[in-house]
Design a protein around this motif. Structure first.
Motif, mmCIF file in Angstrom:
data_model
loop_
_atom_site.group_PDB
_atom_site.id
_atom_site.type_symbol
_atom_site.label_atom_id
_atom_site.label_comp_id
_atom_site.label_asym_id
_atom_site.label_seq_id
_atom_site.Cartn_x
_atom_site.Cartn_y
_atom_site.Cartn_z
ATOM 1 N N LEU A 5 -5.822 -6.751 18.240
ATOM 2 C CA LEU A 5 -5.403 -5.929 17.285
ATOM 3 C C LEU A 5 -3.804 -5.183 17.780
ATOM 4 N N ARG A 40 -10.690 2.528 14.144
ATOM 5 C CA ARG A 40 -9.763 3.303 13.048
ATOM 6 C C ARG A 40 -8.557 2.292 12.790
ATOM 7 N N ILE A 42 -9.037 -1.031 12.483
ATOM 8 C CA ILE A 42 -9.754 -1.879 11.567
ATOM 9 C C ILE A 42 -9.715 -1.280 10.137
ATOM 10 N N GLN A 43 -9.968 0.039 10.050
ATOM 11 C CA GLN A 43 -10.017 0.807 8.791
ATOM 12 C C GLN A 43 -8.649 0.951 8.133
ATOM 13 N N LEU A 45 -5.971 -1.029 8.621
ATOM 14 C CA LEU A 45 -5.556 -2.412 8.231
ATOM 15 C C LEU A 45 -6.332 -2.656 6.961
ATOM 16 N N GLY A 46 -7.755 -2.248 6.961
ATOM 17 C CA GLY A 46 -8.273 -2.586 5.564
ATOM 18 C C GLY A 46 -7.915 -1.895 4.447
ATOM 19 N N VAL A 47 -7.511 -0.594 4.604
ATOM 20 C CA VAL A 47 -6.764 -0.003 3.688
ATOM 21 C C VAL A 47 -5.598 -0.545 3.194
ATOM 22 N N GLN A 49 -4.662 -3.670 3.371
ATOM 23 C CA GLN A 49 -4.997 -4.908 2.848
ATOM 24 C C GLN A 49 -5.294 -4.593 1.358
ATOM 25 N N MET A 50 -6.007 -3.579 0.944
ATOM 26 C CA MET A 50 -6.378 -3.244 -0.430
ATOM 27 C C MET A 50 -5.388 -2.883 -1.004
ATOM 28 N N SER A 57 -9.328 -6.618 -3.770
ATOM 29 C CA SER A 57 -10.461 -5.525 -3.256
ATOM 30 C C SER A 57 -11.343 -5.426 -4.347
#
Length: 97
Positions: A5, A40, A42-43, A45-47, A49-50, A57
């Motif tokens: 990461l 955190r 990963i979370q 980066l996911g947000v 991405q969406m 999403s």
């Protein structure tokens, strides 16, 4: 397999540092624990991405017409729909979850 990461240790906390659409994205993860920092990151980066790709999403079975049919404002207690029974059922399903 180790997870790679874009995080590093700066001062006393880990920092997430990457580029999104050519712009730097840098956020403190507010922890010195490497395991919590990875979770955190990963979370976050996911947000991100969406936010960048909202089309990916939402559920693939929903069409755009079904996706944006009602408005929920829980803070003020305002629930708006177009008046159809299906739309009302979807809104109530969303509120009950």
């Amino acid at each position: 397999m180790p997870l790679s990461l874009p995080i590093y240790f700066l001062g006393r906390t880990f920092v997430l540092h990457t580029r999104i659409h050519g712009r730097q994205f840098k956020r403190s993860l507010k922890t010195a624990d490497p395991r919590i920092a990875k979770i955190r990151a990963i979370q976050l980066l996911g947000v991100a991405q969406m936010a960048i790709f909202p089309r990916f999403s939402k559920p693939s079975s929903a069409t755009d017409a079904e996706w944006r049919r009602f408005e929920l404002d829980a803070k003020n207690g305002v629930f708006k729909s177009d008046g159809s029974d299906k739309d009302y059922e979807r809104m109530m399903r969303c509120v009950s979850r």
